[in-house]
Each structure stands twice: as structure tokens, then as C-alpha cells.
Write an enzyme that holds these catalytic residues in place. Structure first.
Site, PDB file in Angstrom:
ATOM      1  N   LYS A   1      18.341  23.101  -4.637  1.00  0.00           N
ATOM      2  CA  LYS A   1      18.838  22.080  -5.566  1.00  0.00           C
ATOM      3  C   LYS A   1      18.275  22.449  -6.935  1.00  0.00           C
ATOM      4  O   LYS A   1      17.161  22.077  -7.288  1.00  0.00           O
ATOM      5  CB  LYS A   1      18.369  20.733  -5.052  1.00  0.00           C
ATOM      6  CG  LYS A   1      18.511  19.467  -5.839  1.00  0.00           C
ATOM      7  CD  LYS A   1      19.451  19.416  -6.971  1.00  0.00           C
ATOM      8  CE  LYS A   1      19.050  18.327  -7.934  1.00  0.00           C
ATOM      9  NZ  LYS A   1      19.074  18.815  -9.317  1.00  0.00           N
TER      10      LYS A   1
ATOM     11  N   GLU B   1       4.574  21.690  -7.501  1.00  0.00           N
ATOM     12  CA  GLU B   1       4.136  22.377  -8.733  1.00  0.00           C
ATOM     13  C   GLU B   1       4.605  21.490  -9.884  1.00  0.00           C
ATOM     14  O   GLU B   1       5.804  21.404 -10.152  1.00  0.00           O
ATOM     15  CB  GLU B   1       4.776  23.773  -8.839  1.00  0.00           C
ATOM     16  CG  GLU B   1       4.537  24.689  -7.648  1.00  0.00           C
ATOM     17  CD  GLU B   1       3.140  25.264  -7.595  1.00  0.00           C
ATOM     18  OE1 GLU B   1       2.331  24.987  -8.505  1.00  0.00           O
ATOM     19  OE2 GLU B   1       2.839  25.987  -6.626  1.00  0.00           O
TER      20      GLU B   1
ATOM     21  N   CYS C   1       5.479  25.227 -18.082  1.00  0.00           N
ATOM     22  CA  CYS C   1       4.399  24.357 -17.585  1.00  0.00           C
ATOM     23  C   CYS C   1       3.034  24.918 -17.942  1.00  0.00           C
ATOM     24  O   CYS C   1       2.060  24.184 -18.033  1.00  0.00           O
ATOM     25  CB  CYS C   1       4.530  24.190 -16.076  1.00  0.00           C
ATOM     26  SG  CYS C   1       4.622  25.786 -15.231  1.00  0.00           S
TER      27      CYS C   1
ATOM     28  N   GLU D   1       2.094  15.088 -21.438  1.00  0.00           N
ATOM     29  CA  GLU D   1       2.880  16.322 -21.482  1.00  0.00           C
ATOM     30  C   GLU D   1       4.107  16.124 -22.365  1.00  0.00           C
ATOM     31  O   GLU D   1       4.942  15.262 -22.085  1.00  0.00           O
ATOM     32  CB  GLU D   1       3.324  16.740 -20.070  1.00  0.00           C
ATOM     33  CG  GLU D   1       3.994  18.106 -20.077  1.00  0.00           C
ATOM     34  CD  GLU D   1       4.575  18.525 -18.727  1.00  0.00           C
ATOM     35  OE1 GLU D   1       5.203  17.693 -18.061  1.00  0.00           O
ATOM     36  OE2 GLU D   1       4.407  19.707 -18.370  1.00  0.00           O
TER      37      GLU D   1
HETATM   38  P1  NAD Z   1      12.247  16.937 -13.258  1.00  0.00           P
HETATM   39  O1  NAD Z   1      11.113  16.443 -12.443  1.00  0.00           O
HETATM   40  O2  NAD Z   1      13.000  15.972 -14.082  1.00  0.00           O
HETATM   41  O3  NAD Z   1      13.342  17.659 -12.346  1.00  0.00           O
HETATM   42  C1  NAD Z   1      13.013  18.742 -11.492  1.00  0.00           C
HETATM   43  C2  NAD Z   1      14.076  18.852 -10.400  1.00  0.00           C
HETATM   44  O4  NAD Z   1      13.954  17.698  -9.555  1.00  0.00           O
HETATM   45  C3  NAD Z   1      15.498  18.852 -10.909  1.00  0.00           C
HETATM   46  O5  NAD Z   1      16.278  19.719 -10.108  1.00  0.00           O
HETATM   47  C4  NAD Z   1      15.931  17.406 -10.700  1.00  0.00           C
HETATM   48  O6  NAD Z   1      17.323  17.231 -10.575  1.00  0.00           O
HETATM   49  C5  NAD Z   1      15.217  17.081  -9.399  1.00  0.00           C
HETATM   50  N1  NAD Z   1      14.982  15.654  -9.149  1.00  0.00           N
HETATM   51  C6  NAD Z   1      14.976  14.631 -10.016  1.00  0.00           C
HETATM   52  N2  NAD Z   1      14.726  13.474  -9.379  1.00  0.00           N
HETATM   53  C7  NAD Z   1      14.551  13.776  -8.078  1.00  0.00           C
HETATM   54  C8  NAD Z   1      14.235  13.012  -6.923  1.00  0.00           C
HETATM   55  N3  NAD Z   1      14.064  11.698  -6.967  1.00  0.00           N
HETATM   56  N4  NAD Z   1      14.094  13.665  -5.741  1.00  0.00           N
HETATM   57  C9  NAD Z   1      14.241  15.001  -5.664  1.00  0.00           C
HETATM   58  N5  NAD Z   1      14.554  15.770  -6.726  1.00  0.00           N
HETATM   59  C10 NAD Z   1      14.706  15.169  -7.918  1.00  0.00           C
HETATM   60  O7  NAD Z   1      11.637  18.112 -14.156  1.00  0.00           O
HETATM   61  P2  NAD Z   1      12.380  18.911 -15.307  1.00  0.00           P
HETATM   62  O8  NAD Z   1      12.517  18.039 -16.500  1.00  0.00           O
HETATM   63  O9  NAD Z   1      13.573  19.608 -14.759  1.00  0.00           O
HETATM   64  O10 NAD Z   1      11.290  20.065 -15.608  1.00  0.00           O
HETATM   65  C11 NAD Z   1      10.226  19.910 -16.467  1.00  0.00           C
HETATM   66  C12 NAD Z   1       8.958  19.618 -15.714  1.00  0.00           C
HETATM   67  O11 NAD Z   1       8.709  20.628 -14.747  1.00  0.00           O
HETATM   68  C13 NAD Z   1       7.730  19.605 -16.606  1.00  0.00           C
HETATM   69  O12 NAD Z   1       6.919  18.509 -16.260  1.00  0.00           O
HETATM   70  C14 NAD Z   1       7.039  20.913 -16.270  1.00  0.00           C
HETATM   71  O13 NAD Z   1       5.644  20.926 -16.508  1.00  0.00           O
HETATM   72  C15 NAD Z   1       7.342  21.040 -14.827  1.00  0.00           C
HETATM   73  N6  NAD Z   1       7.202  22.423 -14.373  1.00  0.00           N
HETATM   74  C16 NAD Z   1       6.134  22.741 -13.583  1.00  0.00           C
HETATM   75  C17 NAD Z   1       5.957  24.065 -13.161  1.00  0.00           C
HETATM   76  C18 NAD Z   1       4.793  24.465 -12.288  1.00  0.00           C
HETATM   77  O14 NAD Z   1       4.833  25.557 -11.745  1.00  0.00           O
HETATM   78  N7  NAD Z   1       3.763  23.632 -12.147  1.00  0.00           N
HETATM   79  C19 NAD Z   1       6.880  25.043 -13.551  1.00  0.00           C
HETATM   80  C20 NAD Z   1       7.951  24.675 -14.360  1.00  0.00           C
HETATM   81  C21 NAD Z   1       8.113  23.355 -14.769  1.00  0.00           C
END
Ligand code: NAD
Length: 503
Positions: A192, A267, A306, A406
Site C-alpha cells: 500500500k 519506522e 525522516c 516534526e
Molecule cells: P503517513 O503516516 O501520513 O502515511 C504513510 C502511509 O500510511 C501512507 O501510505 C498512508 O496512506 C498510510 N496510512 C494512512 N493512514 C493509515 C491507517 N490508518 N492505517 C494504515 N495505513 C495508513 O506518512 P506520510 O505523510 O506519507 O510520510 C511522512 C512521515 O513518514 C514522516 O513522519 C516521516 O518522518 C515518516 N518517515 C519515516 C521513515 C523512517 O524510516 N523512520 C522514513 C520515511 C518517512
């Protein structure tokens, strides 16, 4: 930029990004009329594709296909055969590196040159690395009680259907980081990707099909988190969830996975410190090198990694020199269209740019000084795009909201410390604990500070140097679990001990 459908997409005006279920493009799984999400190119605001908007029916079909594949021909594939498959897929991606980099640039707004240098080569490396890991994997054997008594050996078994959920900032890079070890260990997957950057996930589906993956082993459902991600995590047919995204989403993913005790890796977000000690900048050349590292850590991918160093902590006696040079370098960064020779492209969306600008307003309200952070002129960047110049916030407490929440954009808050203890106190006071980078020439200090920082990853005199054998993950609210090298093999497999009585 791409005119026709992207790799794995379907023709249409604009082109269509379908789900991939059972190795085939699918628009709906239950015969209803498809619904759509516009896939916007953030640098222009243009609709670049229409994404099939999945829901529980597609999740159910994808999990069903993945479950069926667990007992199909895939179950009989040797580790060597799985490794060859991953290598073939890697070669296919590598052969289309330029096309994929352009696609990633268009879909996410990042500089195409960055995608060509970082995202796509890393995706290829992920596939090759875990092909190698499958080939070289070995498990222990414990002989007990002398010859002929008891022999314990350990088997790795696939976990089952893996739900792999990824964010928008490093689309193909992070998806392959999960898909490659999951397939290397013999699992089947339902992916997804982010609804904001779906294009290269569709390309990956096509590459794996072309490489010869059996039906149902790789499945992909596009759509919004609550409509696809949430039912996927809760689905009883899913045995493992690997989630990369924001901390708030991670919290709901953990809660949804808990009742059925799914294997879980999270993550999550970060608010990482770049800590510069005065000893590291005792010459002009050293100052240049350290500041280059800090600028790169702060603004690579528009600050949307991140691991970005979004808090710059500088020792008092070097503060003026370091911050002066940092601001100079920041001002020289070129912001513009992804396909141009730029250092920074567009942020992921207008909504995200407004969130980032909101933090700059908050910084001023909190009494800080904001340098940079303007929207670039139309001569620099197209007006329809979500561009923002890099910003530094000075003069605020390291405990203020701008310095502890963040932002995930091109904003760095700058703080001064007087000694090592204060540097550690400032670095560790946030609720996140993903990464840190420390700049010092004193060996004892480097080890001491690396040991005392609350972070899963500490870089000393570097940033974002990645060896795929090492553990990757965060502490505190930056995540649970580690992936990378043997940690990925352990996570994506169930180990089973077999005890054989020989006498
Ligand atoms: P997000 O949490 O909004 O979305 C991430 C994914 O989760 C998307 O595919 C989204 O559609 C899905 N999602 C949303 N709600 C969900 C739910 N209730 N159940 C299951 N899936 C769901 O994050 P984003 O805005 O896409 O990405 C940015 C964030 O990701 C930042 O906080 C960043 O720090 C983090 N990030 C962390 C790492 C790491 O390795 N720690 C790497 C990259 C990004």
C-alpha cells in the site's frame, strides 16, 4: 516528462494507475464502477495520472491472492531461485533508471537528478542486497549431550502475507526496502504505497511480473490510508505489518495490529539533531566540510527525509562562524523545477507547504528570527508548484514547538550549547529518537556522545551513509523494531527450532 502511461500503468487521458492483484492490473475487485484519486505533480499542480481508489474489496482480493500463493508454486522455490528473481527485477529497474527517476521527480517534486543519484540506485541496491542475503543466509545448529544425543537445528519459515505500507518521501526506495527481504524469505506481499506518490510502485509491480514472479506473490492496492491501509492492517489473512510513515499513523497501525498479534515493524517520524562541536571546525577547510554536511543533512529532498537534521546544535565558541557559513550556503541553494539543475525541488503538496509555512509563522510568534522560507519567484520556479526556499529559525529555545515537533520540510531550528552535557540535553529532549549526526575530531568525545544520544542511528562526521547490513530504526516515538541486514531476515521470517533425539 512522461506523456503516456507509466510503466505498469494503463492508457487513458490522463493515464491510469491500476491495482495489481494476482499479477494483473485491476481497477475494482467486485465489479463496481471504479472510483479515482487524482495523482498530482506537485511541481506543476497538474493531474499526471488517475489512481484507482481501492477499498476493502480490493484489500480482500489482494490478501486472498497472496494467501493462495503461499501454497502455490512459490512455496517450492529455493532461496537461490528467489535470489535470481530479485536480481532480474533489479536489472530491469536499472535498465530504466532514467525513466524511473523522471517518474519519481514528477510524482514527488524532488529533483530528478537526486532520484537518479539516490532513490532509484538505492531501490536497485535493495533488491540486489537481499538477493545476496537469501543466497548467503544460514541458520544455527546446536548439538547437545555429546555425539548421538540431541541435535537442535533452526529453520527459517516464511511468516505469511506481509502488509507493506510506505510514505511519499522516498517511494521506490522504501517500498523495495520492504519487498526485497519479504520475497527473499519466501513470503507473499500486499503493498500500500502513499496515495501521493503511487507511480513507481506500479512500475515495480510490472518489473516483478516481467522478472517471472508467480501469480499472487506481489500485490498492490492503491488508495487512501483509512480506506486501504487500515483494512489491510486489520485483515485476518495478514501475518506481518511493516509500516513506514508518521508517528500518529503508526500509533493507529500498532493498535489495529495488536488484537491479532501480527508481527510489526514501525519506522516513524524524527526530529534529528546535527551536533557541531567547535573542535570540528578549527580551519576554514574543516568549517566548509562540516557546514556542507549540515546543509545536506538539513535540506536534501527539501528536508523531507525522516533522517534529516532539522535541529542544528552548535557549540558557543564556534556558533557565529558555523551559523554564518550555514546561512550563506543555505541562501545559495537553487530551488526550481525537478528536471532543472537544482538543489531542491517542490514540496510534496500545497497543503504540506502551508503546514511548513504555518511553523514559520509560529516561529515568529514565539519570538524567533526566520531567515529564508519564502516562496521562490516565478522566474525560479513555476507558480503552480509547492516550492519553498529553505529556512533557518534562530533565537528560540530548544524546547519550543518549532524545535520539537516534526515539520518534515526545509526548516532548521538553530541552537547554541556551551558544553557536551548541554549538547546531549538539547539533543535528547525531543520525543523522537531516529537519528543524529555528530561532528567532532575528538575520538573519545565521538564515542561518548554516540553512546549517550537517544537515537537508533548515530553518524559521526557524516550523514546518510548507509550500509545495508546495519540495523535501521528508531527509539522513543520514532519507531519499534529494526530492519536491515540480518534484522530484516529475522523480521521477515519465523524461526523454528527442531530438536531431534538421536539415541
Ligand atoms: P503517513 O503516516 O501520513 O502515511 C504513510 C502511509 O500510511 C501512507 O501510505 C498512508 O496512506 C498510510 N496510512 C494512512 N493512514 C493509515 C491507517 N490508518 N492505517 C494504515 N495505513 C495508513 O506518512 P506520510 O505523510 O506519507 O510520510 C511522512 C512521515 O513518514 C514522516 O513522519 C516521516 O518522518 C515518516 N518517515 C519515516 C521513515 C523512517 O524510516 N523512520 C522514513 C520515511 C518517512
Amino acid at each position: 516528462m512522461s506523456a503516456g502511461p507509466s510503466w505498469g500503468g494503463l492508457p487513458g487521458d490522463p493515464p491510469i494507475l491500476p491495482h495489481w492483484i494476482g499479477n494483473r492490473p485491476v481497477l475494482t475487485a467486485d465489479g463496481r464502477d471504479p472510483a479515482w484519486i487524482d495523482d498530482l505533480a506537485p511541481a506543476t499542480g497538474r493531474v499526471r495520472a488517475r489512481i484507482a481508489r481501492g477499498g476493502p474489496a480490493e484489500v480482500d482480493a489482494a490478501v486472498g491472492a497472496a494467501r493462495a500463493a503461499l501454497t502455490g508454486p512459490w512455496a517450492g522455490w529455493t532461496a537461490a531461485a528467489r535470489a535470481e528473481l530479485l536480481d532480474r527485477a533489479a536489472a530491469l529497474l536499472e535498465a530504466r533508471l532514467d525513466e524511473l527517476a523522471a517518474l519519481e521527480g514528477e510524482d514527488s517534486g524532488k529533483p530528478v537528478a537526486l532520484a537518479a543519484r539516490m532513490d532509484i540506485p538505492r531501490a536497485v541496491a535493495n533488491l540486489r542486497f537481499f538477493a545476496g542475503a537469501a543466497r548467503h543466509d544460514h541458520t544455527p545448529c546446536h548439538a547437545d549431550g555429546g555425539p548421538g544425543r540431541r541435535l537442535n537445528y533452526t529453520l527459517r519459515r516464511p511468516v505469511g502475507v506481509c502488509a507493506l505500507i510506505t510514505p511519499w518521501n522516498l517511494p521506490l526506495y522504501l517500498l523495495t526496502w520492504k519487498v526485497a527481504p519479504a520475497l527473499a524469505m519466501g513470503n507473499t506481499v500486499v503493498c500500500k504505497p502513499s496515495e501521493l506518490t503511487p507511480a513507481t510502485a506500479t512500475a515495480l509491480a510490472a518489473a516483478l511480473a516481467e522478472a517471472g514472479l508467480p501469480d499472487g506473490v506481489f500485490n498492490l492496492v492503491h488508495g487512501y490510508g483509512p480506506e486501504v491501509g487500515a483494512p489491510l492492517v486489520a485483515h485476518p489473512g495478514v501475518s506481518l505489518v511493516s509500516f513506514t510513515g508518521g508517528t500518529a499513523t503508526g500509533r493507529s497501525v500498532a493498535a489495529a495490529a495488536a488484537p491479532s498479534f501480527k508481527k510489526l515493524s514501525l519506522e516513524l517520524g524524527g526530529k534529528n539533531a546535527t551536533v557541531i562541536f567547535a573542535d570540528a571546525v578549527d580551519s576554514e577547510a574543516a568549517l566548509d566540510a562540516v557546514v556542507s554536511g549540515a546543509v545536506r543533512a538539513a535540506f536534501t529532498n527539501q528536508g523531507q527525509i525522516c533522517l534529516c537534521g532539522s535541529r542544528l546544535l552548535v557549540e558557543g565558541r564556534a556558533y557565529d562562524r558555523v551559523v554564518g557559513r550555514f546561512l550563506q550556503r543555505m541562501a545559495a541553494l537553487r530551488v526550481g523545477p525537478p528536471e532543472a539543475a537544482v538543489d531542491m525541488g517542490s514540496l510534496i503538496s500545497h497543503a504540506h507547504r502551508e503546514k511548513v509555512e504555518g511553523y514559520l509563522r509560529l516561529a515568529r510568534e514565539e519570538g524567533g528570527v526566520v531567515v529564508g522560507g519564502e516562496r521562490p519567484s516565478p522566474a525560479e520556479a513555476p507558480e503552480g508548484g509547492a516550492f519553498l526556499r529553505p529556512a533557518a529559525v534562530l533565537g528560540l529555545s530548544p524546547r519550543c514547538r518549532v524545535a520539537t515537533e516534526e515539520i518534515f520540510g526545509p526548516v532548521v531550528s538553530v541552537h547554541r550549547f556551551e558544553d557536551e552535557a548541554e549538547a546531549l540535553e538539547q539533543a535528547n529532549l525531543v520525543r523522537y529518537g531516529l537519528a543524529a549526526s555528530v561532528w567532532t575530531t575528538q575520538l573519545d568525545r565521538a564515542h561518548r556522545v554516540a553512546a549517550a544520544l537517544e537515537a537508533g542511528i548515530v553518524w559521526v562526521n557524516c550523514w546518510l551513509e548507509r550500509d545495508l547490513r546495519t540495523p535501521f530504526g528508531g527509539v522513543k516515538e520514532s519507531g519499534v523494531g529494526r530492519e536491515g541486514g540480518d534484522w530484516s531476515l529475522d523480521f521477515y521470517s519465523e524461526v523454528r527450532n527442531v530438536c531431534l533425539a538421536l539415541s
